[in-house]
Design an enzyme around this catalytic site. Structure first.
Site, PDB file in Angstrom:
ATOM      1  CG  HIS A  18      -2.077  -0.852   1.146  1.00 54.90           C
ATOM      2  ND1 HIS A  18      -3.172  -0.610   0.567  1.00 54.90           N
ATOM      3  CD2 HIS A  18      -2.265  -2.219   1.542  1.00 54.90           C
ATOM      4  CE1 HIS A  18      -4.081  -1.393   0.595  1.00 54.90           C
ATOM      5  NE2 HIS A  18      -3.698  -2.623   1.228  1.00 54.90           N
ATOM      6  NE  ARG A  28      24.777 -11.965   7.776  1.00 51.72           N
ATOM      7  CZ  ARG A  28      25.932 -12.885   8.053  1.00 51.72           C
ATOM      8  NH1 ARG A  28      26.647 -13.010   6.739  1.00 51.72           N
ATOM      9  NH2 ARG A  28      26.384 -13.407   8.816  1.00 51.72           N
ATOM     10  CE  LYS A  88      26.815 -23.984   5.978  1.00 51.71           C
ATOM     11  NZ  LYS A  88      26.318 -25.237   6.528  1.00 51.71           N
ATOM     12  CB  THR A  98      14.230  -7.023   1.851  1.00 47.80           C
ATOM     13  OG1 THR A  98      15.690  -6.909   2.307  1.00 47.80           O
ATOM     14  CG2 THR A  98      13.427  -6.957   3.178  1.00 47.80           C
ATOM     15  CE  LYS A  99      18.983  -4.867  -0.362  1.00 46.87           C
ATOM     16  NZ  LYS A  99      20.458  -4.501  -0.192  1.00 46.87           N
TER      17      LYS A  99
END
Length: 213
Positions: free
Chosen positions: A130, A197, A200, A182-183
């Protein structure tokens, strides 16, 4: 190549372009002050539009808020477990063959999930956001934006993780429990944490998983 008839384009475009017609169409599909389809939509329209693969299972205690104007498909021998919510109101939801959607998960399209994916319990993935920029309006009344989430084949997502809009999880990657992704996460890697993140990656030459510092 897909060929669209003039009638198809005309009807859809007229409804979308005319606020009055759009309001009537939505009221026919959705009860006032609710965000789920009417019963007749689930029983009559959706089976004509949506695709279910051989041996697929959608548990009776799951909530499938599915609408005929966006695609929904579930592949062969895939499972949607109890207390899961699937919503395609703003974008397609596609679930591949032999994929498991765990208990209590929430999937809001646009989301494309590949084959042999393990989605553990209480996972949230939403291709919807939103707006919030206009401070004179609450976020619930501001325009929405959609960015598809893509989960490639053989991915494993640990319990209580969140996958945010626009993220792609590459083939055979693993997301640790409780992670906030988020990535994009590359294929053949393990990612954990908030924000997630990579810790490995698989080395195809050495045929082993190597830590990433």
């Amino acid at each position: 190549m897909t060929i669209y008839t003039g009638d198809d384009i005309s009807i859809k475009s007229r409804i979308k372009a005319n606020p009055f017609l759009k309001k009537i169409a939505l009221r026919m599909l959705v009860p006032k002050n609710e965000y789920r389809p009417r019963v007749w939509v689930k029983w009559i329209l959706n089976p004509l539009k949506h695709k279910r693969g051989k041996g697929s299972v959608i548990r009776s205690n799951s909530r499938t808020d599915l609408f005929p104007y966006n695609n929904f498909s579930i592949g062969d021998y895939a499972i949607i477990e109890d207390f899961t919510t699937i919503n395609n109101a703003v974008g397609e939801v596609s679930i591949g063959d032999k994929t498991i959607v765990g208990i209590g998960s929430v999937i809001i399209g646009p989301v494309i999930i590949g084959n042999n994916v393990m989605i553990a319990q209480n996972i949230v993935m939403s291709g919807l956001n939103h707006g919030y920029e206009d401070v004179s309006l609450p976020p619930s009344e501001q325009p929405v934006t959609c960015k598809p989430i893509i989960i490639e084949d053989n991915v494993w997502i640990g319990a209580n993780s969140v996958i945010t809009a626009g993220v792609t999880l590459g083939k055979h990657c693993v997301i640790g429990a409780g992670s906030i992704v988020t990535k994009n996460i590359p294929e053949y890697s393990v990612a954990v944490g908030n924000p997630a993140r990579v810790i490995k990656r698989y080395n195809s030459l050495n045929k082993c998983w190597e830590s990433q510092n």
